[in-house]
Write a protein that holds these residues in place. Structure first.
Motif, PDB file in Angstrom:
ATOM      1  N   SER A 195       0.834  -1.196   0.000  1.00  0.00           N
ATOM      2  CA  SER A 195       0.000   0.000   0.000  1.00  0.00           C
ATOM      3  C   SER A 195       0.869   1.247   0.000  1.00  0.00           C
ATOM      4  O   SER A 195       1.945   1.269   0.621  1.00  0.00           O
ATOM      5  CB  SER A 195      -0.909  -0.006   1.231  1.00  0.00           C
ATOM      6  OG  SER A 195      -1.675   1.170   1.311  1.00  0.00           O
ATOM      7  N   VAL A 232      -0.408   4.305   1.010  1.00  0.00           N
ATOM      8  CA  VAL A 232      -0.817   4.992   2.234  1.00  0.00           C
ATOM      9  C   VAL A 232      -1.732   4.054   3.012  1.00  0.00           C
ATOM     10  O   VAL A 232      -2.651   3.465   2.433  1.00  0.00           O
ATOM     11  CB  VAL A 232      -1.561   6.313   1.943  1.00  0.00           C
ATOM     12  CG1 VAL A 232      -1.892   7.038   3.247  1.00  0.00           C
ATOM     13  CG2 VAL A 232      -0.757   7.210   1.019  1.00  0.00           C
ATOM     14  N   SER A 233      -1.489   3.904   4.307  1.00  0.00           N
ATOM     15  CA  SER A 233      -2.336   3.064   5.168  1.00  0.00           C
ATOM     16  C   SER A 233      -2.904   3.912   6.290  1.00  0.00           C
ATOM     17  O   SER A 233      -2.206   4.761   6.866  1.00  0.00           O
ATOM     18  CB  SER A 233      -1.546   1.890   5.747  1.00  0.00           C
ATOM     19  OG  SER A 233      -1.174   0.985   4.718  1.00  0.00           O
ATOM     20  N   LYS A 267      -9.983  -1.961  -0.481  1.00  0.00           N
ATOM     21  CA  LYS A 267      -9.304  -0.728  -0.882  1.00  0.00           C
ATOM     22  C   LYS A 267      -9.952   0.479  -0.229  1.00  0.00           C
ATOM     23  O   LYS A 267     -11.179   0.614  -0.203  1.00  0.00           O
ATOM     24  CB  LYS A 267      -9.352  -0.578  -2.407  1.00  0.00           C
ATOM     25  CG  LYS A 267      -8.599  -1.663  -3.167  1.00  0.00           C
ATOM     26  CD  LYS A 267      -8.700  -1.448  -4.660  1.00  0.00           C
ATOM     27  CE  LYS A 267      -7.939  -2.528  -5.423  1.00  0.00           C
ATOM     28  NZ  LYS A 267      -8.043  -2.324  -6.903  1.00  0.00           N
ATOM     29  N   ARG A 274     -11.461   6.894  -0.040  1.00  0.00           N
ATOM     30  CA  ARG A 274     -11.324   8.265   0.460  1.00  0.00           C
ATOM     31  C   ARG A 274     -11.748   8.312   1.923  1.00  0.00           C
ATOM     32  O   ARG A 274     -12.364   7.384   2.441  1.00  0.00           O
ATOM     33  CB  ARG A 274     -12.168   9.252  -0.359  1.00  0.00           C
ATOM     34  CG  ARG A 274     -13.663   9.084  -0.224  1.00  0.00           C
ATOM     35  CD  ARG A 274     -14.393  10.029  -1.181  1.00  0.00           C
ATOM     36  NE  ARG A 274     -15.839   9.948  -1.035  1.00  0.00           N
ATOM     37  CZ  ARG A 274     -16.593   9.005  -1.575  1.00  0.00           C
ATOM     38  NH1 ARG A 274     -16.033   8.053  -2.311  1.00  0.00           N
ATOM     39  NH2 ARG A 274     -17.903   9.005  -1.401  1.00  0.00           N
ATOM     40  N   MET A 299      -1.940   7.449  10.472  1.00  0.00           N
ATOM     41  CA  MET A 299      -1.660   7.218   9.058  1.00  0.00           C
ATOM     42  C   MET A 299      -0.198   6.858   8.877  1.00  0.00           C
ATOM     43  O   MET A 299       0.666   7.326   9.630  1.00  0.00           O
ATOM     44  CB  MET A 299      -1.984   8.482   8.263  1.00  0.00           C
ATOM     45  CG  MET A 299      -1.789   8.383   6.768  1.00  0.00           C
ATOM     46  SD  MET A 299      -2.228   9.935   5.914  1.00  0.00           S
ATOM     47  CE  MET A 299      -4.001   9.960   6.173  1.00  0.00           C
ATOM     48  N   ALA A 335       2.814   6.346   5.634  1.00  0.00           N
ATOM     49  CA  ALA A 335       3.181   6.487   4.220  1.00  0.00           C
ATOM     50  C   ALA A 335       4.667   6.783   4.152  1.00  0.00           C
ATOM     51  O   ALA A 335       5.295   7.144   5.168  1.00  0.00           O
ATOM     52  CB  ALA A 335       2.388   7.606   3.554  1.00  0.00           C
ATOM     53  N   ILE A 380      -5.597  10.960   1.023  1.00  0.00           N
ATOM     54  CA  ILE A 380      -6.082   9.695   0.471  1.00  0.00           C
ATOM     55  C   ILE A 380      -6.701   9.927  -0.904  1.00  0.00           C
ATOM     56  O   ILE A 380      -6.414   9.204  -1.864  1.00  0.00           O
ATOM     57  CB  ILE A 380      -7.106   9.038   1.422  1.00  0.00           C
ATOM     58  CG1 ILE A 380      -6.426   8.687   2.766  1.00  0.00           C
ATOM     59  CG2 ILE A 380      -7.705   7.788   0.783  1.00  0.00           C
ATOM     60  CD1 ILE A 380      -5.294   7.709   2.649  1.00  0.00           C
ATOM     61  N   ALA A 432      -3.988  10.510  -3.370  1.00  0.00           N
ATOM     62  CA  ALA A 432      -3.261   9.277  -3.714  1.00  0.00           C
ATOM     63  C   ALA A 432      -4.077   8.409  -4.660  1.00  0.00           C
ATOM     64  O   ALA A 432      -3.557   7.852  -5.642  1.00  0.00           O
ATOM     65  CB  ALA A 432      -2.918   8.506  -2.445  1.00  0.00           C
ATOM     66  N   VAL A 433      -5.378   8.266  -4.385  1.00  0.00           N
ATOM     67  CA  VAL A 433      -6.250   7.459  -5.243  1.00  0.00           C
ATOM     68  C   VAL A 433      -6.314   8.059  -6.640  1.00  0.00           C
ATOM     69  O   VAL A 433      -6.327   7.332  -7.651  1.00  0.00           O
ATOM     70  CB  VAL A 433      -7.652   7.358  -4.613  1.00  0.00           C
ATOM     71  CG1 VAL A 433      -8.638   6.722  -5.602  1.00  0.00           C
ATOM     72  CG2 VAL A 433      -7.597   6.541  -3.323  1.00  0.00           C
ATOM     73  N   CYS A 490      -4.418   2.407  -1.496  1.00  0.00           N
ATOM     74  CA  CYS A 490      -4.519   2.834  -0.095  1.00  0.00           C
ATOM     75  C   CYS A 490      -5.271   1.762   0.688  1.00  0.00           C
ATOM     76  O   CYS A 490      -6.166   1.108   0.146  1.00  0.00           O
ATOM     77  CB  CYS A 490      -5.240   4.173   0.015  1.00  0.00           C
ATOM     78  SG  CYS A 490      -4.420   5.527  -0.854  1.00  0.00           S
ATOM     79  N   THR A 491      -4.919   1.602   1.951  1.00  0.00           N
ATOM     80  CA  THR A 491      -5.451   0.502   2.764  1.00  0.00           C
ATOM     81  C   THR A 491      -5.967   1.023   4.095  1.00  0.00           C
ATOM     82  O   THR A 491      -5.362   1.916   4.704  1.00  0.00           O
ATOM     83  CB  THR A 491      -4.358  -0.546   3.029  1.00  0.00           C
ATOM     84  OG1 THR A 491      -3.870  -1.034   1.781  1.00  0.00           O
ATOM     85  CG2 THR A 491      -4.893  -1.704   3.856  1.00  0.00           C
TER      86      THR A 491
END
Length: 452
Positions: free
Chosen positions: A124, A126-127, A148, A151, A173, A175, A202, A205-206, A212-213
Protein backbone atom coordinates in the motif's frame (compact mmCIF):
# COMPACT_ATOMS: atom_id res chain seq x y z
CA UNK A 1 12.39 -0.31 7.72
CA UNK A 2 13.38 3.26 8.59
CA UNK A 3 10.53 4.85 10.54
CA UNK A 4 9.92 8.41 11.67
CA UNK A 5 7.10 9.36 14.02
CA UNK A 6 5.19 12.61 13.75
CA UNK A 7 3.13 13.17 16.90
CA UNK A 8 0.59 16.00 16.80
CA UNK A 9 0.49 17.79 20.16
CA UNK A 10 -0.33 21.42 19.43
CA UNK A 11 -3.92 21.63 20.66
CA UNK A 12 -4.92 23.75 23.65
CA UNK A 13 -7.78 21.49 24.70
CA UNK A 14 -10.33 24.17 25.57
CA UNK A 15 -12.87 21.61 26.77
CA UNK A 16 -10.38 20.38 29.40
CA UNK A 17 -10.97 23.67 31.28
CA UNK A 18 -7.29 23.79 32.21
CA UNK A 19 -4.17 25.92 31.82
CA UNK A 20 -2.21 22.69 31.28
CA UNK A 21 -1.76 21.73 27.61
CA UNK A 22 -4.15 18.92 26.76
CA UNK A 23 -1.48 16.34 25.90
CA UNK A 24 0.15 16.78 29.33
CA UNK A 25 -2.90 15.61 31.26
CA UNK A 26 -2.06 12.25 32.74
CA UNK A 27 -3.37 8.74 32.28
CA UNK A 28 -1.93 6.14 34.68
CA UNK A 29 0.67 8.58 36.00
CA UNK A 30 2.11 9.72 32.66
CA UNK A 31 1.17 12.52 30.23
CA UNK A 32 -0.92 11.31 27.30
CA UNK A 33 1.91 12.45 25.02
CA UNK A 34 4.28 10.01 26.72
CA UNK A 35 1.86 7.12 26.10
CA UNK A 36 1.89 7.91 22.37
CA UNK A 37 5.68 8.16 22.36
CA UNK A 38 6.08 4.85 24.16
CA UNK A 39 3.72 3.08 21.75
CA UNK A 40 5.73 4.34 18.81
CA UNK A 41 9.05 3.50 20.41
CA UNK A 42 8.40 -0.22 19.88
CA UNK A 43 8.94 0.41 16.16
CA UNK A 44 12.49 1.62 16.88
CA UNK A 45 11.98 4.94 15.07
CA UNK A 46 15.01 6.75 13.72
CA UNK A 47 13.36 10.12 14.27
CA UNK A 48 10.53 11.39 16.46
CA UNK A 49 9.03 14.78 15.67
CA UNK A 50 6.59 16.43 18.09
CA UNK A 51 4.40 19.19 16.64
CA UNK A 52 3.65 21.55 19.53
CA UNK A 53 1.85 24.86 19.83
CA UNK A 54 -0.04 25.79 22.97
CA UNK A 55 2.25 25.43 25.99
CA UNK A 56 5.23 24.82 23.72
CA UNK A 57 7.86 24.96 26.47
CA UNK A 58 5.97 22.61 28.80
CA UNK A 59 5.24 20.14 26.00
CA UNK A 60 8.88 20.27 24.88
CA UNK A 61 10.12 19.63 28.41
CA UNK A 62 7.84 16.61 28.87
CA UNK A 63 8.77 15.15 25.49
CA UNK A 64 12.51 15.61 26.01
CA UNK A 65 12.32 14.14 29.51
CA UNK A 66 10.89 10.97 27.98
CA UNK A 67 13.25 10.94 24.99
CA UNK A 68 16.21 13.36 24.86
CA UNK A 69 16.61 12.70 21.12
CA UNK A 70 13.11 13.89 20.26
CA UNK A 71 12.69 16.94 17.99
CA UNK A 72 9.99 19.49 18.85
CA UNK A 73 8.67 21.76 16.11
CA UNK A 74 6.49 24.79 16.83
CA UNK A 75 3.18 25.21 14.96
CA UNK A 76 2.42 28.91 15.18
CA UNK A 77 -1.09 28.78 13.68
CA UNK A 78 -3.37 25.75 13.83
CA UNK A 79 -4.88 25.39 10.37
CA UNK A 80 -5.86 21.73 10.44
CA UNK A 81 -4.24 18.33 10.73
CA UNK A 82 -2.70 18.53 7.26
CA UNK A 83 -1.06 21.81 8.15
CA UNK A 84 0.18 20.31 11.43
CA UNK A 85 1.86 17.34 9.76
CA UNK A 86 3.38 19.63 7.13
CA UNK A 87 5.27 21.42 9.91
CA UNK A 88 7.62 18.40 10.00
CA UNK A 89 8.54 18.79 6.32
CA UNK A 90 11.78 20.71 6.96
CA UNK A 91 12.84 18.49 9.85
CA UNK A 92 12.41 15.37 7.69
CA UNK A 93 13.75 16.81 4.46
CA UNK A 94 16.70 14.38 4.56
CA UNK A 95 14.70 11.37 5.79
CA UNK A 96 14.14 8.42 3.47
CA UNK A 97 11.70 6.02 5.04
CA UNK A 98 8.20 5.57 6.46
CA UNK A 99 6.35 8.23 8.40
CA UNK A 100 3.67 7.31 10.95
CA UNK A 101 1.40 10.09 12.15
CA UNK A 102 0.20 9.76 15.77
CA UNK A 103 -1.77 11.97 18.14
CA UNK A 104 -0.61 13.11 21.54
CA UNK A 105 -4.13 12.96 22.96
CA UNK A 106 -4.67 9.27 22.10
CA UNK A 107 -3.01 7.42 25.00
CA UNK A 108 -4.37 3.92 24.35
CA UNK A 109 -2.84 3.11 20.97
CA UNK A 110 -0.96 -0.21 21.10
CA UNK A 111 2.51 -0.91 19.71
CA UNK A 112 1.38 -4.09 17.97
CA UNK A 113 -1.29 -2.11 16.11
CA UNK A 114 1.33 0.30 14.78
CA UNK A 115 3.46 -2.64 13.72
CA UNK A 116 0.53 -4.05 11.75
CA UNK A 117 -0.11 -0.66 10.18
CA UNK A 118 3.48 -0.20 9.03
CA UNK A 119 3.61 -3.79 7.69
CA UNK A 120 0.80 -3.06 5.20
CA UNK A 121 2.98 -0.54 3.36
CA UNK A 122 4.58 -3.41 1.46
CA UNK A 123 1.37 -3.48 -0.62
CA UNK A 124 0.00 0.00 0.00
CA UNK A 125 1.13 3.55 -0.69
CA UNK A 126 -0.82 4.99 2.23
CA UNK A 127 -2.34 3.06 5.17
CA UNK A 128 -4.88 4.46 7.61
CA UNK A 129 -5.96 3.05 10.97
CA UNK A 130 -9.74 2.68 11.29
CA UNK A 131 -12.24 1.21 13.72
CA UNK A 132 -15.82 0.05 13.76
CA UNK A 133 -17.59 2.54 16.01
CA UNK A 134 -20.51 1.61 18.25
CA UNK A 135 -21.65 5.21 17.84
CA UNK A 136 -19.99 6.79 14.78
CA UNK A 137 -21.24 10.22 15.87
CA UNK A 138 -19.08 12.93 14.29
CA UNK A 139 -16.06 10.81 13.34
CA UNK A 140 -14.69 10.98 9.81
CA UNK A 141 -15.74 7.96 7.73
CA UNK A 142 -13.50 5.58 5.78
CA UNK A 143 -15.08 4.93 2.40
CA UNK A 144 -13.87 1.61 1.04
CA UNK A 145 -14.33 -0.61 -1.98
CA UNK A 146 -13.65 -4.12 -0.75
CA UNK A 147 -10.21 -3.98 0.87
CA UNK A 148 -9.30 -0.73 -0.88
CA UNK A 149 -9.62 2.64 0.83
CA UNK A 150 -11.11 5.12 -1.63
CA UNK A 151 -11.32 8.26 0.46
CA UNK A 152 -11.88 9.70 3.93
CA UNK A 153 -14.75 12.11 4.39
CA UNK A 154 -15.13 14.34 7.42
CA UNK A 155 -18.52 14.25 9.10
CA UNK A 156 -19.23 17.89 8.26
CA UNK A 157 -18.73 17.16 4.57
CA UNK A 158 -20.34 13.70 4.46
CA UNK A 159 -23.54 12.83 2.63
CA UNK A 160 -26.33 10.95 4.46
CA UNK A 161 -25.15 7.69 2.86
CA UNK A 162 -21.57 8.31 3.92
CA UNK A 163 -22.67 9.14 7.47
CA UNK A 164 -24.32 5.72 7.62
CA UNK A 165 -20.88 4.07 7.31
CA UNK A 166 -19.61 2.76 10.67
CA UNK A 167 -15.93 2.35 9.73
CA UNK A 168 -14.36 5.47 11.19
CA UNK A 169 -11.06 7.26 10.87
CA UNK A 170 -8.65 7.27 13.81
CA UNK A 171 -6.36 9.82 12.17
CA UNK A 172 -3.33 7.52 12.45
CA UNK A 173 -1.66 7.22 9.06
CA UNK A 174 1.46 5.67 7.52
CA UNK A 175 3.18 6.49 4.22
CA UNK A 176 6.64 7.04 2.82
CA UNK A 177 8.01 10.45 3.78
CA UNK A 178 8.49 11.64 0.22
CA UNK A 179 5.00 10.63 -0.88
CA UNK A 180 3.29 12.04 2.22
CA UNK A 181 4.78 15.51 1.87
CA UNK A 182 4.23 15.45 -1.89
CA UNK A 183 0.53 14.71 -1.37
CA UNK A 184 0.28 17.37 1.34
CA UNK A 185 1.44 19.93 -1.21
CA UNK A 186 -1.69 19.21 -3.28
CA UNK A 187 -4.42 19.56 -0.64
CA UNK A 188 -6.43 22.74 -0.06
CA UNK A 189 -8.84 24.19 2.50
CA UNK A 190 -11.92 23.95 0.31
CA UNK A 191 -14.13 22.31 2.94
CA UNK A 192 -16.70 23.11 5.63
CA UNK A 193 -14.05 24.03 8.23
CA UNK A 194 -11.72 25.96 5.95
CA UNK A 195 -8.80 23.82 7.16
CA UNK A 196 -6.15 21.62 5.58
CA UNK A 197 -7.27 18.06 6.28
CA UNK A 198 -4.65 15.33 6.51
CA UNK A 199 -7.38 12.96 5.38
CA UNK A 200 -7.44 14.60 1.93
CA UNK A 201 -4.14 12.94 1.03
CA UNK A 202 -6.08 9.69 0.47
CA UNK A 203 -8.15 11.23 -2.30
CA UNK A 204 -4.99 12.67 -3.87
CA UNK A 205 -3.26 9.28 -3.71
CA UNK A 206 -6.25 7.46 -5.24
CA UNK A 207 -6.38 10.05 -8.01
CA UNK A 208 -2.83 9.04 -8.90
CA UNK A 209 -3.84 5.40 -9.00
CA UNK A 210 -1.92 4.57 -5.81
CA UNK A 211 -3.29 1.80 -3.56
CA UNK A 212 -4.52 2.83 -0.09
CA UNK A 213 -5.45 0.50 2.76
CA UNK A 214 -7.59 0.71 5.89
CA UNK A 215 -6.26 -1.28 8.85
CA UNK A 216 -8.78 -2.05 11.59
CA UNK A 217 -8.14 -1.89 15.33
CA UNK A 218 -10.21 -1.97 18.54
CA UNK A 219 -12.21 1.20 19.08
CA UNK A 220 -10.73 1.79 22.53
CA UNK A 221 -7.24 2.25 21.03
CA UNK A 222 -8.42 5.28 19.09
CA UNK A 223 -10.01 7.10 22.04
CA UNK A 224 -9.05 10.75 21.73
CA UNK A 225 -9.26 12.83 24.89
CA UNK A 226 -10.84 16.26 24.64
CA UNK A 227 -12.50 16.64 28.04
CA UNK A 228 -12.17 15.55 31.65
CA UNK A 229 -14.92 12.99 31.06
CA UNK A 230 -12.96 11.45 28.20
CA UNK A 231 -9.81 11.56 30.33
CA UNK A 232 -11.66 9.53 32.96
CA UNK A 233 -12.77 7.07 30.26
CA UNK A 234 -9.19 6.70 29.03
CA UNK A 235 -8.00 6.00 32.58
CA UNK A 236 -10.72 3.39 33.03
CA UNK A 237 -9.83 1.68 29.74
CA UNK A 238 -6.12 1.67 30.57
CA UNK A 239 -6.69 0.18 34.02
CA UNK A 240 -9.02 -2.53 32.72
CA UNK A 241 -6.51 -3.50 30.04
CA UNK A 242 -3.59 -3.53 32.47
CA UNK A 243 -5.49 -5.58 35.05
CA UNK A 244 -6.37 -8.18 32.44
CA UNK A 245 -2.74 -8.37 31.32
CA UNK A 246 -1.59 -8.86 34.92
CA UNK A 247 -4.06 -11.67 35.52
CA UNK A 248 -3.04 -13.37 32.28
CA UNK A 249 0.62 -13.03 33.32
CA UNK A 250 0.02 -15.00 36.53
CA UNK A 251 -0.72 -12.28 39.08
CA UNK A 252 -3.42 -12.99 41.66
CA UNK A 253 -5.84 -10.16 42.45
CA UNK A 254 -8.93 -11.00 44.55
CA UNK A 255 -10.51 -7.64 43.63
CA UNK A 256 -8.77 -6.41 40.46
CA UNK A 257 -11.23 -3.55 39.98
CA UNK A 258 -9.77 -1.87 43.09
CA UNK A 259 -6.11 -2.09 42.03
CA UNK A 260 -4.63 0.95 40.27
CA UNK A 261 -1.59 0.53 38.00
CA UNK A 262 0.82 3.11 36.64
CA UNK A 263 1.87 3.24 33.01
CA UNK A 264 5.19 1.50 33.79
CA UNK A 265 4.28 -0.91 36.61
CA UNK A 266 6.05 -4.29 36.39
CA UNK A 267 4.63 -7.22 38.39
CA UNK A 268 6.12 -10.73 38.45
CA UNK A 269 4.10 -13.93 38.28
CA UNK A 270 2.72 -15.55 41.43
CA UNK A 271 2.54 -12.17 43.14
CA UNK A 272 -0.60 -11.52 45.18
CA UNK A 273 -2.07 -8.01 45.09
CA UNK A 274 -4.86 -7.48 47.57
CA UNK A 275 -7.65 -4.91 47.49
CA UNK A 276 -7.17 -1.16 47.05
CA UNK A 277 -3.47 -1.18 46.20
CA UNK A 278 -2.13 1.83 44.25
CA UNK A 279 1.02 1.71 42.12
CA UNK A 280 2.59 5.06 41.28
CA UNK A 281 5.26 5.40 38.59
CA UNK A 282 8.50 3.45 38.76
CA UNK A 283 7.49 0.29 40.62
CA UNK A 284 8.86 -3.20 40.00
CA UNK A 285 7.57 -6.15 42.03
CA UNK A 286 9.34 -9.46 41.52
CA UNK A 287 7.70 -12.87 41.47
CA UNK A 288 6.15 -14.37 44.57
CA UNK A 289 5.70 -11.16 46.55
CA UNK A 290 2.54 -10.18 48.40
CA UNK A 291 1.18 -6.63 48.41
CA UNK A 292 -1.49 -6.43 51.04
CA UNK A 293 -4.56 -4.21 51.09
CA UNK A 294 -4.52 -0.40 51.02
CA UNK A 295 -0.79 -0.10 50.29
CA UNK A 296 0.70 2.64 48.09
CA UNK A 297 3.96 2.09 46.16
CA UNK A 298 5.91 4.57 44.06
CA UNK A 299 9.47 4.47 42.74
CA UNK A 300 10.15 1.24 44.61
CA UNK A 301 11.69 -2.18 43.92
CA UNK A 302 10.20 -5.16 45.77
CA UNK A 303 12.09 -8.45 45.54
CA UNK A 304 10.88 -12.03 45.58
CA UNK A 305 9.09 -13.21 48.71
CA UNK A 306 8.49 -9.78 50.24
CA UNK A 307 5.31 -9.04 52.15
CA UNK A 308 4.13 -5.43 52.07
CA UNK A 309 1.34 -3.98 54.20
CA UNK A 310 -1.49 -3.71 54.78
CA UNK A 311 -1.57 0.09 54.82
CA UNK A 312 2.11 0.41 53.91
CA UNK A 313 3.69 3.17 51.87
CA UNK A 314 6.82 2.70 49.76
CA UNK A 315 8.20 5.99 48.45
CA UNK A 316 10.84 6.62 45.75
CA UNK A 317 14.16 4.95 46.47
CA UNK A 318 12.73 2.09 48.52
CA UNK A 319 14.86 -0.94 47.61
CA UNK A 320 13.74 -4.19 49.24
CA UNK A 321 15.76 -7.40 49.02
CA UNK A 322 14.21 -10.86 49.16
CA UNK A 323 11.87 -11.85 52.02
CA UNK A 324 11.68 -8.37 53.54
CA UNK A 325 8.59 -7.75 55.67
CA UNK A 326 6.98 -4.30 55.73
CA UNK A 327 3.98 -4.22 58.05
CA UNK A 328 0.95 -2.01 58.56
CA UNK A 329 1.33 1.77 58.68
CA UNK A 330 5.03 1.64 57.77
CA UNK A 331 6.61 4.19 55.43
CA UNK A 332 9.90 3.54 53.61
CA UNK A 333 11.69 6.27 51.66
CA UNK A 334 15.11 6.27 49.93
CA UNK A 335 16.24 3.25 51.91
CA UNK A 336 17.70 -0.18 51.19
CA UNK A 337 16.54 -3.14 53.26
CA UNK A 338 18.60 -6.30 52.98
CA UNK A 339 17.32 -9.86 52.89
CA UNK A 340 14.93 -10.85 55.65
CA UNK A 341 14.79 -7.46 57.37
CA UNK A 342 11.54 -6.63 59.15
CA UNK A 343 9.79 -3.33 59.82
CA UNK A 344 6.56 -4.58 61.21
CA UNK A 345 4.34 -1.65 62.08
CA UNK A 346 3.95 2.07 62.76
CA UNK A 347 7.49 3.06 61.74
CA UNK A 348 9.20 5.50 59.38
CA UNK A 349 12.47 4.51 57.69
CA UNK A 350 13.99 7.22 55.51
CA UNK A 351 17.50 7.66 54.06
CA UNK A 352 18.69 4.46 55.69
CA UNK A 353 20.35 1.12 55.13
CA UNK A 354 18.90 -1.79 57.09
CA UNK A 355 21.04 -4.92 57.32
CA UNK A 356 19.92 -8.49 56.66
CA UNK A 357 17.53 -9.96 59.24
CA UNK A 358 17.47 -6.78 61.30
CA UNK A 359 14.25 -6.23 63.27
CA UNK A 360 12.81 -2.74 63.57
CA UNK A 361 10.38 -2.38 66.47
CA UNK A 362 7.03 -0.62 66.34
CA UNK A 363 7.09 3.17 66.35
CA UNK A 364 10.73 3.47 65.28
CA UNK A 365 11.64 6.67 63.40
CA UNK A 366 14.83 7.51 61.55
CA UNK A 367 15.05 11.23 62.27
CA UNK A 368 16.70 12.05 58.94
CA UNK A 369 15.92 15.75 58.46
CA UNK A 370 17.44 18.60 60.44
CA UNK A 371 15.38 21.30 58.76
CA UNK A 372 17.97 21.92 56.05
CA UNK A 373 19.63 18.64 55.05
CA UNK A 374 18.87 14.92 55.05
CA UNK A 375 21.15 12.53 56.99
CA UNK A 376 21.74 8.78 56.78
CA UNK A 377 21.04 6.00 59.26
CA UNK A 378 22.82 2.63 59.06
CA UNK A 379 21.60 -0.45 60.94
CA UNK A 380 23.70 -3.61 60.86
CA UNK A 381 22.78 -7.22 60.21
CA UNK A 382 20.58 -8.89 62.85
CA UNK A 383 20.35 -5.71 64.89
CA UNK A 384 17.27 -5.32 67.10
CA UNK A 385 15.74 -1.86 67.37
CA UNK A 386 13.39 -1.61 70.33
CA UNK A 387 9.92 -0.16 69.96
CA UNK A 388 9.59 3.64 69.90
CA UNK A 389 13.29 4.23 69.22
CA UNK A 390 14.22 7.59 67.71
CA UNK A 391 17.37 7.26 65.58
CA UNK A 392 18.76 10.78 65.17
CA UNK A 393 20.78 10.71 61.95
CA UNK A 394 23.57 10.57 61.08
CA UNK A 395 23.93 7.48 63.23
CA UNK A 396 25.07 3.86 62.91
CA UNK A 397 23.83 0.85 64.86
CA UNK A 398 26.26 -2.05 64.54
CA UNK A 399 25.74 -5.69 63.71
CA UNK A 400 23.70 -7.60 66.35
CA UNK A 401 23.42 -4.44 68.45
CA UNK A 402 20.22 -3.49 70.31
CA UNK A 403 18.42 -0.35 71.39
CA UNK A 404 16.16 -0.28 74.40
CA UNK A 405 12.52 0.64 73.83
CA UNK A 406 11.83 4.36 74.10
CA UNK A 407 15.44 5.37 73.47
CA UNK A 408 16.60 8.45 71.59
CA UNK A 409 19.83 7.34 69.89
CA UNK A 410 22.16 10.22 69.03
CA UNK A 411 25.49 8.37 69.00
CA UNK A 412 26.76 5.30 67.15
CA UNK A 413 26.06 1.94 68.80
CA UNK A 414 28.96 -0.54 68.48
CA UNK A 415 28.32 -4.06 67.23
CA UNK A 416 26.86 -6.35 69.88
CA UNK A 417 26.10 -3.47 72.28
CA UNK A 418 22.85 -2.47 73.98
CA UNK A 419 22.09 1.26 73.87
CA UNK A 420 19.79 2.72 76.52
CA UNK A 421 19.02 6.41 76.08
CA UNK A 422 16.06 7.43 78.23
CA UNK A 423 15.46 9.15 81.57
CA UNK A 424 15.41 7.03 84.71
CA UNK A 425 11.87 6.17 85.85
CA UNK A 426 10.83 7.71 89.15
CA UNK A 427 7.64 6.38 90.84
CA UNK A 428 5.76 8.70 93.26
CA UNK A 429 3.60 6.57 95.62
CA UNK A 430 -0.01 7.77 95.88
CA UNK A 431 0.56 10.84 93.73
CA UNK A 432 -1.75 9.67 90.93
CA UNK A 433 -4.72 9.37 93.31
CA UNK A 434 -4.07 12.80 94.82
CA UNK A 435 -3.69 14.39 91.39
CA UNK A 436 -6.89 12.86 90.01
CA UNK A 437 -8.84 13.90 93.13
CA UNK A 438 -7.62 17.46 92.70
CA UNK A 439 -8.47 17.56 89.00
CA UNK A 440 -11.98 16.18 89.51
CA UNK A 441 -12.67 18.74 92.24
CA UNK A 442 -11.48 21.51 89.91
CA UNK A 443 -13.75 20.26 87.13
CA UNK A 444 -16.76 20.13 89.48
CA UNK A 445 -16.10 23.66 90.69
CA UNK A 446 -16.01 24.98 87.13
CA UNK A 447 -19.28 23.16 86.33
CA UNK A 448 -21.02 24.70 89.36
CA UNK A 449 -19.74 28.14 88.46
CA UNK A 450 -21.17 27.77 84.95
CA UNK A 451 -24.62 26.84 86.37
CA UNK A 452 -24.61 29.91 88.61
Amino acid sequence: MNIALIILAAGKGTRMQSELPKVLHEVAGAPMLVHAMRAGRALDPKRTIIIAGHGFEAVSAAACAEDPEVEVVRQEAQLGTGHAVDQARAALSDFDGTVIVLYGDCPLIQSRTLEELSATLSDSAVSVLGFEAKDPARYGRLITDGDKLKRIVEFKDASPAERAVSLCNSGVMAASAGLLFDLLSEIDANNASGELYLTDVIGKAVARGLPCTAVRCAERETLGVNSRVELMQAEKEFQNLRRTEALEDGVTMPAPETVHFSYDTVIGRDTIIEQNVVFGPGVTVESGAQIRAFSHLEGAHVSRGCIIGPYARLRPGAELAEDVKIGNFVEIKASALEEGAKVNHLSYIGDAHIGARANIGAGTVTCNYDGVMKHHTSIGEEAFIGSNTMLVAPVTVGQEAMTASGSVITQDVPAGSLAIARAKQDNKPGLALKLMKKLRALKAARRNKTKD
